[in-house]
Design a protein around this motif. Structure first.
Motif, PDB file in Angstrom:
ATOM      1  N   PRO A 108     -18.119  15.793  38.511  1.00 46.77           N
ATOM      2  CA  PRO A 108     -19.573  15.870  38.706  1.00 46.77           C
ATOM      3  C   PRO A 108     -20.106  17.295  38.782  1.00 46.77           C
ATOM      4  O   PRO A 108     -21.114  17.625  38.142  1.00 46.77           O
ATOM      5  CB  PRO A 108     -19.791  15.102  40.014  1.00 46.77           C
ATOM      6  CG  PRO A 108     -18.676  14.111  40.030  1.00 46.77           C
ATOM      7  CD  PRO A 108     -17.501  14.857  39.470  1.00 46.77           C
ATOM      8  N   ALA A 109     -19.447  18.174  39.544  1.00 45.46           N
ATOM      9  CA  ALA A 109     -19.907  19.559  39.626  1.00 45.46           C
ATOM     10  C   ALA A 109     -19.769  20.261  38.277  1.00 45.46           C
ATOM     11  O   ALA A 109     -20.636  21.067  37.882  1.00 45.46           O
ATOM     12  CB  ALA A 109     -19.124  20.309  40.702  1.00 45.46           C
ATOM     13  N   ARG A 110     -18.721  19.955  37.558  1.00 46.07           N
ATOM     14  CA  ARG A 110     -18.472  20.605  36.276  1.00 46.07           C
ATOM     15  C   ARG A 110     -19.474  20.164  35.211  1.00 46.07           C
ATOM     16  O   ARG A 110     -19.853  20.959  34.332  1.00 46.07           O
ATOM     17  CB  ARG A 110     -17.044  20.285  35.835  1.00 46.07           C
ATOM     18  CG  ARG A 110     -16.616  20.919  34.524  1.00 46.07           C
ATOM     19  CD  ARG A 110     -15.136  20.687  34.257  1.00 46.07           C
ATOM     20  NE  ARG A 110     -14.807  19.266  34.163  1.00 46.07           N
ATOM     21  CZ  ARG A 110     -14.909  18.560  33.032  1.00 46.07           C
ATOM     22  NH1 ARG A 110     -15.366  19.128  31.924  1.00 46.07           N
ATOM     23  NH2 ARG A 110     -14.567  17.278  33.020  1.00 46.07           N
ATOM     24  N   LEU A 111     -19.919  18.911  35.278  1.00 46.53           N
ATOM     25  CA  LEU A 111     -20.762  18.355  34.233  1.00 46.53           C
ATOM     26  C   LEU A 111     -22.225  18.172  34.647  1.00 46.53           C
ATOM     27  O   LEU A 111     -23.035  17.692  33.860  1.00 46.53           O
ATOM     28  CB  LEU A 111     -20.197  16.997  33.781  1.00 46.53           C
ATOM     29  CG  LEU A 111     -18.770  17.035  33.210  1.00 46.53           C
ATOM     30  CD1 LEU A 111     -18.269  15.620  32.958  1.00 46.53           C
ATOM     31  CD2 LEU A 111     -18.732  17.850  31.926  1.00 46.53           C
ATOM     32  N   ALA A 112     -22.570  18.578  35.866  1.00 41.74           N
ATOM     33  CA  ALA A 112     -23.906  18.281  36.395  1.00 41.74           C
ATOM     34  C   ALA A 112     -25.031  18.953  35.623  1.00 41.74           C
ATOM     35  O   ALA A 112     -26.179  18.497  35.675  1.00 41.74           O
ATOM     36  CB  ALA A 112     -23.982  18.689  37.868  1.00 41.74           C
ATOM     37  N   ALA A 113     -24.743  20.017  34.884  1.00 42.82           N
ATOM     38  CA  ALA A 113     -25.807  20.708  34.140  1.00 42.82           C
ATOM     39  C   ALA A 113     -26.438  19.818  33.084  1.00 42.82           C
ATOM     40  O   ALA A 113     -27.568  20.076  32.649  1.00 42.82           O
ATOM     41  CB  ALA A 113     -25.247  21.980  33.498  1.00 42.82           C
ATOM     42  N   SER A 114     -25.731  18.763  32.684  1.00 45.44           N
ATOM     43  CA  SER A 114     -26.305  17.867  31.674  1.00 45.44           C
ATOM     44  C   SER A 114     -27.398  16.980  32.238  1.00 45.44           C
ATOM     45  O   SER A 114     -28.195  16.403  31.489  1.00 45.44           O
ATOM     46  CB  SER A 114     -25.202  16.996  31.067  1.00 45.44           C
ATOM     47  OG  SER A 114     -24.646  16.117  32.048  1.00 45.44           O
ATOM     48  N   LEU A 115     -27.444  16.842  33.570  1.00 44.95           N
ATOM     49  CA  LEU A 115     -28.454  16.000  34.216  1.00 44.95           C
ATOM     50  C   LEU A 115     -29.722  16.813  34.451  1.00 44.95           C
ATOM     51  O   LEU A 115     -29.690  17.842  35.124  1.00 44.95           O
ATOM     52  CB  LEU A 115     -27.922  15.461  35.548  1.00 44.95           C
ATOM     53  CG  LEU A 115     -28.890  14.624  36.403  1.00 44.95           C
ATOM     54  CD1 LEU A 115     -29.349  13.391  35.645  1.00 44.95           C
ATOM     55  CD2 LEU A 115     -28.217  14.239  37.716  1.00 44.95           C
ATOM     56  N   LYS A 116     -30.823  16.373  33.889  1.00 42.83           N
ATOM     57  CA  LYS A 116     -32.092  17.097  33.987  1.00 42.83           C
ATOM     58  C   LYS A 116     -33.022  16.386  34.978  1.00 42.83           C
ATOM     59  O   LYS A 116     -33.616  15.361  34.653  1.00 42.83           O
ATOM     60  CB  LYS A 116     -32.770  17.189  32.610  1.00 42.83           C
ATOM     61  CG  LYS A 116     -31.866  17.752  31.512  1.00 42.83           C
ATOM     62  CD  LYS A 116     -31.341  19.135  31.837  1.00 42.83           C
ATOM     63  CE  LYS A 116     -30.449  19.678  30.723  1.00 42.83           C
ATOM     64  NZ  LYS A 116     -29.839  20.973  31.099  1.00 42.83           N
ATOM     65  N   PRO A 117     -33.193  16.931  36.189  1.00 44.59           N
ATOM     66  CA  PRO A 117     -33.986  16.249  37.218  1.00 44.59           C
ATOM     67  C   PRO A 117     -35.497  16.419  37.080  1.00 44.59           C
ATOM     68  O   PRO A 117     -36.240  15.879  37.880  1.00 44.59           O
ATOM     69  CB  PRO A 117     -33.483  16.888  38.511  1.00 44.59           C
ATOM     70  CG  PRO A 117     -33.056  18.254  38.110  1.00 44.59           C
ATOM     71  CD  PRO A 117     -32.511  18.124  36.727  1.00 44.59           C
ATOM     72  N   ARG A 118     -35.942  17.147  36.088  1.00 41.34           N
ATOM     73  CA  ARG A 118     -37.359  17.262  35.777  1.00 41.34           C
ATOM     74  C   ARG A 118     -37.501  17.290  34.260  1.00 41.34           C
ATOM     75  O   ARG A 118     -36.727  17.956  33.604  1.00 41.34           O
ATOM     76  CB  ARG A 118     -37.992  18.545  36.365  1.00 41.34           C
ATOM     77  CG  ARG A 118     -37.951  18.668  37.886  1.00 41.34           C
ATOM     78  CD  ARG A 118     -38.817  17.611  38.554  1.00 41.34           C
ATOM     79  NE  ARG A 118     -38.975  17.869  39.985  1.00 41.34           N
ATOM     80  CZ  ARG A 118     -38.069  17.633  40.930  1.00 41.34           C
ATOM     81  NH1 ARG A 118     -36.884  17.120  40.590  1.00 41.34           N
ATOM     82  NH2 ARG A 118     -38.322  17.880  42.199  1.00 41.34           N
ATOM     83  N   PRO A 119     -38.495  16.567  33.683  1.00 48.63           N
ATOM     84  CA  PRO A 119     -39.385  15.618  34.364  1.00 48.63           C
ATOM     85  C   PRO A 119     -38.624  14.363  34.779  1.00 48.63           C
ATOM     86  O   PRO A 119     -37.603  14.025  34.178  1.00 48.63           O
ATOM     87  CB  PRO A 119     -40.433  15.309  33.304  1.00 48.63           C
ATOM     88  CG  PRO A 119     -39.707  15.504  32.008  1.00 48.63           C
ATOM     89  CD  PRO A 119     -38.757  16.648  32.243  1.00 48.63           C
ATOM     90  N   TRP A 120     -39.184  13.644  35.783  1.00 46.96           N
ATOM     91  CA  TRP A 120     -38.507  12.460  36.334  1.00 46.96           C
ATOM     92  C   TRP A 120     -39.563  11.541  36.931  1.00 46.96           C
ATOM     93  O   TRP A 120     -40.458  11.995  37.642  1.00 46.96           O
ATOM     94  CB  TRP A 120     -37.535  12.873  37.424  1.00 46.96           C
ATOM     95  CG  TRP A 120     -36.548  11.821  37.834  1.00 46.96           C
ATOM     96  CD1 TRP A 120     -36.756  10.799  38.713  1.00 46.96           C
ATOM     97  CD2 TRP A 120     -35.186  11.715  37.408  1.00 46.96           C
ATOM     98  NE1 TRP A 120     -35.616  10.056  38.868  1.00 46.96           N
ATOM     99  CE2 TRP A 120     -34.636  10.598  38.081  1.00 46.96           C
ATOM    100  CE3 TRP A 120     -34.382  12.458  36.545  1.00 46.96           C
ATOM    101  CZ2 TRP A 120     -33.304  10.207  37.891  1.00 46.96           C
ATOM    102  CZ3 TRP A 120     -33.068  12.063  36.359  1.00 46.96           C
ATOM    103  CH2 TRP A 120     -32.537  10.956  37.015  1.00 46.96           C
ATOM    104  N   THR A 121     -39.454  10.283  36.626  1.00 44.50           N
ATOM    105  CA  THR A 121     -40.355   9.303  37.228  1.00 44.50           C
ATOM    106  C   THR A 121     -39.551   8.207  37.896  1.00 44.50           C
ATOM    107  O   THR A 121     -38.386   7.950  37.536  1.00 44.50           O
ATOM    108  CB  THR A 121     -41.306   8.676  36.189  1.00 44.50           C
ATOM    109  OG1 THR A 121     -40.545   8.025  35.172  1.00 44.50           O
ATOM    110  CG2 THR A 121     -42.218   9.740  35.569  1.00 44.50           C
TER     111      THR A 121
END
Length: 333
Positions: A108-121
């Motif tokens: 998760p720490a290694r790959l977390a950059a792929s998760l974009k928390p903005r924009p988010w609904t």
């Protein structure tokens, strides 16, 4: 299994407005939004994600962790806080279960950059009088952000102490105005294999779904976290919105939530579907009920060498045991 995995005005206003930074007298929302804005700009420019914004040189070393100013609360403890030593940021963000970002604890720490928390609904619907889809920043603006220091016990037999930043789930549910038919709350996580590469494998039925009984969700301990250690919630810990229910095993703490639905029937939750004999809907921490493949009587606190006894309801029995009066906790595990 997902991470290893809470009254509205319970804390005095001066405590609600303090962040976990030592000596700080900042408003949590102002500091949080400032950090979120910095994340959006910097992550876009560097392509490195939230991890780049929060990692300090040597943050994973024992020396850095022992000197970490976030390792202990720098504010008066609130009515729901544990007095136990907080798990350092470097450990809390690099040892994670988040199958959507990989099966290994370090993934998760290694790959977390792929998760974009903005924009988010987040979609709020079901048995409510005010169904709507709301932007995550608007949703956060509805409530004063609070600090909560909670024990977290993974079903695998390890534990941490997490200093969350967020708001009571009860406040959000009341704002949704449940109808008389509402009996349960269903949470649904993001389904996007581009952002969550672990979803490219059918290790679980995606998207990840969790649920609570309505009275559980309205309990003061049930908490929606948007930050950790006084900082913006990292991707590997479930950005931008996750659930924290400290008396239950960690897999109940669903991450990266995109939908909250009030229902009249019990939700079919991901791990209960995957292995119903091992992971029940309630998932209350119970040292007297072993997992089919290991004992739950003890746990390993991350950062400690030995094992410690596991407490009923993870040490929150005085607050939550009444929710299950008359229930056979071996049958309804």
């Amino acid at each position: 299994m997902t991470d290893p995995q809470t009254p509205d005005d319970a804390q005095p206003q001066d405590q609600q407005r303090r962040i976990l930074t030592p000596g700080s007298d900042l408003n949590p929302r102002r500091e949080f939004l400032r950090s979120a804005a910095l994340f959006t700009v910097t992550a876009g420019a560097l392509g490195g994600g939230l991890e780049l914004l929060t990692r300090r040189p040597g943050a994973g070393s024992a020396e850095a962790q022992s000197a970490d100013p976030f390792a202990r609360p720098a504010r008066p403890l609130g009515p729901y806080d544990t007095k136990e030593a907080v798990t350092p940021y470097g450990q809390a963000t690099t040892y994670n279960n988040f199958y959507e970002l990989g099966l290994d604890k370090a993934d998760p720490a290694r790959l977390a950059a792929s998760l974009k928390p903005r924009p988010w609904t987040v979609r709020l619907d079901g048995e409510v009088r005010k169904p709507q889809t709301v932007d995550i920043d608007t949703l956060q603006s509805w409530f004063p952000l609070e600090n909560r220091i909670y024990r977290m016990r993974c079903v695998e037999g390890w534990s941490m102490v997490m200093p969350w930043l967020g708001f009571p789930l009860a406040a959000l549910i009341r704002r949704m105005e449940p109808t008389s038919k509402a009996k349960y709350v269903q949470f649904t996580a993001l389904l996007d294999p581009k952002q969550l590469p672990g979803q490219r494998q059918a290790v679980l039925k995606w998207p990840y779904v969790e649920g609570l009984r309505l009275d559980e969700a309205l309990h003061p301990l049930a908490f929606m976290a948007v930050g950790l250690h006084g900082r913006v919630l990292p991707g590997q810990n479930g950005a931008p919105l996750r659930l924290a229910v400290p008396w239950k095993y960690g897999f109940k703490g669903i991450k990266s939530i995109v939908r909250i639905t009030l229902t009249s029937t019990q939700p079919q939750t991901t791990w209960a579907l995957a292995a119903p004999s091992e992971y029940g809907f309630y998932a209350n921490v119970n040292p007297a009920v072993p997992h089919p493949r290991w004992s739950q009587a003890t746990e390993r606190r991350i950062g400690e060498l030995g094992r410690r006894k596991t407490l009923p309801f993870n040490g929150y029995a005085d607050q939550v045991a009444s929710l299950y009066k008359g229930m056979d906790l071996r049958k309804y595990f």
